[in-house]
Scaffold this active site. Structure first.
Site, short mmCIF file in Angstrom:
data_model
loop_
_atom_site.label_atom_id
_atom_site.label_comp_id
_atom_site.label_asym_id
_atom_site.label_seq_id
_atom_site.Cartn_x
_atom_site.Cartn_y
_atom_site.Cartn_z
N GLU A 1 49.90 41.52 44.01
CA GLU A 1 48.72 42.34 44.72
C GLU A 1 48.46 43.64 43.69
O GLU A 1 47.33 44.18 43.35
CB GLU A 1 48.98 42.88 46.01
N HIS B 1 46.38 42.69 40.84
CA HIS B 1 44.87 42.68 41.09
C HIS B 1 44.04 44.01 40.89
O HIS B 1 42.94 44.14 40.66
CB HIS B 1 44.48 42.01 42.58
N GLU C 1 43.76 34.86 39.84
CA GLU C 1 45.09 34.67 40.59
C GLU C 1 46.20 34.33 39.67
O GLU C 1 47.06 34.90 39.67
CB GLU C 1 45.10 33.47 41.62
#
Ligand SMILES: [Zn+2]
Length: 263
Positions: free
Chosen positions: A133, A136, A191
């Site tokens: 995460e 990202h 991703e």
């Protein structure tokens, strides 16, 4: 509202699985106050971050944040000690006491982990998810996704109805924004890059990077084990590349000479 989850970084590794009814509340109230009128065309990155902060503040106020003495909160604090500044980013962490098997990170560095995820994953697997995460955030995926949501939902209507002048976000616009955010997904490429980041994140923190692959494996198990074959199975089948990501991360760990942990 039908929406199940409002996640800015869109959920767990792009393979959000909900075993029971999702509990995270959507932001249907205030994101921007009346004074926060913006012009879509001039929406700067700073504006996006400002909105993100308002968003996460609302989320924290409207979801059950685990208090400091909560077992899961203490576990997360321990897990993330020394990580409030990582790779040039200022990070903060909280647990939401909801059943969702999910986690997300916002462009301002706020990382939120749902109790459901912590209950099904080991510490190192949770850390792998957190690293993913943060990837990202680092790669600006979180910021861009939120900006897109702002531009395509909440602000668009306001702008069109006001002839391109500054828009004030209404409740319904914010509801729509929540929907945009919840339905946002990152590309396979994004991703994949975040997976690599999570892998490196584990290594940087002296954790066997096999746990990145194992976190995905856990998701596969959960999906396969859904007794009703309902939501989890459906969600899983819409993200068919989880198995591939398990393999890719495993190959990488093998190549780097790591041995798969037994636990
Ligand atoms: Zn992801």
């Amino acid at each position: 509202m039908k929406l199940k989850i409002a996640t800015i970084a869109l959920g767990l590794l792009g393979t959000s699985i909900t075993l029971s009814q999702a509990q995270i509340k959507l932001n249907s109230k205030t994101i921007g106050s009346a004074t926060k009128a913006v012009q879509a065309v001039t929406l700067s990155n700073d504006d996006v971050i400002a909105y993100t902060k308002e968003y996460i503040t609302w989320m924290d106020e409207n979801n059950p944040v685990a208090p400091a003495d909560n077992e899961l909160a203490q576990r997360l604090t321990k897990l993330t000690s020394g990580l409030t500044n990582y790779d040039g980013q200022t990070l903060n962490f909280k647990v939401y006491l909801v059943r969702d098997v999910n986690a997300f990170a916002c462009a301002d560095g706020s990382v939120r982990v749902c109790a459901g995820l912590m209950e099904v994953m080991s510490d190192n697997e949770v850390l792998g998810v957190i690293g993913h995460e943060i990837g990202h955030v680092k790669n600006m995926d979180s910021r861009d996704a939120f900006k897109t949501a702002l531009l395509t939902s909440a602000l668009k209507d306001g702008v069109s109805s006001q002839g391109g002048t500054a828009a004030t976000l209404s409740d319904s616009q914010l509801g729509e924004l929540g929907e945009q955010v919840a339905n946002m997904s990152f590309s396979r490429k994004q991703e994949s890059v975040a997976d690599d980041y999570g892998y490196k994140f584990l290594k940087d923190n002296n954790v066997n990077p096999w746990y990145m692959s194992m976190a995905f494996e856990r998701l596969q198990e959960l999906s396969g084990g859904a007794s009703d074959g309902g939501a989890a199975k459906k969600l899983f089948s819409s993200h068919p590349d989880t198995g591939k990501r398990v393999t890719e991360m495993a190959k990488k760990a093998e190549k780097d000479g790591f041995t798969k942990p037994t636990e």
